[in-house]
Design an enzyme around this catalytic site. Structure first.
Site, PDB file in Angstrom:
ATOM      1  N   CYS A  85       1.349  -1.293   1.447  1.00  0.00           N
ATOM      2  CA  CYS A  85       1.937  -1.273   2.785  1.00  0.00           C
ATOM      3  C   CYS A  85       2.241  -2.703   3.258  1.00  0.00           C
ATOM      4  CB  CYS A  85       1.020  -0.514   3.738  1.00  0.00           C
ATOM      5  SG  CYS A  85       1.825   0.032   5.240  1.00  0.00           S
ATOM      6  N   HIS A 193      -0.690   4.641   0.829  1.00  0.00           N
ATOM      7  CA  HIS A 193      -2.039   4.073   0.846  1.00  0.00           C
ATOM      8  C   HIS A 193      -2.989   4.801  -0.099  1.00  0.00           C
ATOM      9  CE1 HIS A 193      -1.763   1.393   4.412  1.00  0.00           C
ATOM     10  NE2 HIS A 193      -0.804   2.211   4.767  1.00  0.00           N
ATOM     11  N   GLU A 195      -5.853   3.805  -1.057  1.00  0.00           N
ATOM     12  CA  GLU A 195      -7.248   3.598  -0.625  1.00  0.00           C
ATOM     13  C   GLU A 195      -7.672   4.590   0.452  1.00  0.00           C
ATOM     14  OE1 GLU A 195      -4.749   1.927   0.468  1.00  0.00           O
ATOM     15  OE2 GLU A 195      -5.064   1.531   2.609  1.00  0.00           O
TER      16      GLU A 195
END
Lengths: 220, 83
Positions: A85, A193, A195
């Site tokens: 990002c 994302h 994570e």
């Protein structure tokens, strides 16, 4: 394996990334923006957020932070670097990745879970995935609309350097690009994302496939 | 009162805008909003950025534009010495 996570003023996914590194079975290393070295990291994640308030352009100021000098050297020497990002935006501004991320064409913040296809397993961050494999990953960005000039775009496609492609384009990006890699393939930038989907307690751990890939590469 | 203005300081104005042909959704949104207020006949709108600086010398302004103030991949810039 030690995986560094850079922290700039305004980063907001660094804690998630550090947590995800722990879950993927590596040792998380916090890298402050003013650090002069990478503290022995074997791989580095540049996390999402709004570094330096997105002032001027997203990533434009972070690119000149002190920690970026050793990071750029690490990347040039072939060290695995993943930008997520805002991290992707930082790596583009630093010219470690080609192109730029423009404002979403619909002018709205894109916040959703989207389906993406892994277009190449030939990067340290997708090595544990299958080419053509589909993942559902969260996106949360205002400037995720990938742009590169026609020549660069053709090269990215010809050389198999589109890493992730959206199956539903959330931001107007060219060729539905969600992630790309550099020529040497060790630097990868993605808008979604991984994570944020690394802990099954939070609904999904599909993102670990991306993050864990780097462990496989380390043994080669 | 002490005069803080340096005699050798130059005022620079830098204009940064999206390169021609680059999608400018912000400009498009403004163009769409003007007729809603009754302003007709607006054909195109582009939104850029104005940067004003005071510098001791203009020698490095172009490098500043290339390296930080504009992203040459998607933006073009022009600058002038205002005074």
């Amino acid at each position: 394996m030690r995986v560094g996570v850079t922290v700039f003023p305004g980063s907001n996914c660094d804690r998630d990334a550090l947590h995800a590194v722990k879950l993927m079975g590596a040792e998380p290393v916090e890298l402050w923006h003013a650090d002069a070295d990478l503290k022995g990291s074997d791989a580095v994640i540049v996390p999402g957020g709004f570094s330096y308030g997105d002032y001027l352009r997203p990533g434009a100021i972070a690119r000149f932070a002190k920690v970026m000098a050793p990071l750029e050297e690490f990347a040039r020497e072939g060290g695995p670097v993943l930008g997520v990002c805002n991290g992707f935006q930082v790596l583009c501004e630093a010219h470690l990745l080609p192109g730029a991320l423009l404002q979403n064409t619909h002018l709205r913040f894109a916040c959703d879970r989207v389906r993406v296809r892994v277009e190449t397993a030939d990067t340290p961050w997708t090595a544990a995935c299958e080419r053509g494999e589909e993942l559902v990953l969260p996106v949360a960005h205002n400037e995720g609309n990938y742009f590169a000039d026609a020549e660069t775009l053709a090269r990215l496609e010809d050389e198999g350097r589109v890493v992730l492609r959206y199956l539903e384009n959330p931001n107007g990006s060219m060729n539905d690009i969600a992630g790309v890699c550099n020529e040497a393939r060790n630097v990868v930038g993605v808008m979604p994302h991984p994570e944020r989907v690394s802990d099954s307690a939070l609904g999904s751990d599909e993102g670990l496939k991306i993050l864990r890939s780097v462990l496989a590469g380390a043994t080669v | 009162m002490p005069d803080t203005a340096k005699p050798d300081s130059l005022k620079i104005r830098v204009l940064v805008r999206p390169k021609e042909g680059i999608l400018d959704p912000q400009g498009e949104a403004v163009r769409g909003a003007l007729p809603a207020l009754g302003f007709d006949g607006v054909k195109t709108v582009h939104v850029g950025r104005l940067i004003e600086m005071e510098v001791e010398s203009a020698d490095e302004v172009d490098a500043m534009c290339r390296r930080l103030l504009a992203n040459p991949t998607v933006e073009e810039y022009e600058w002038e010495v205002v005074s």
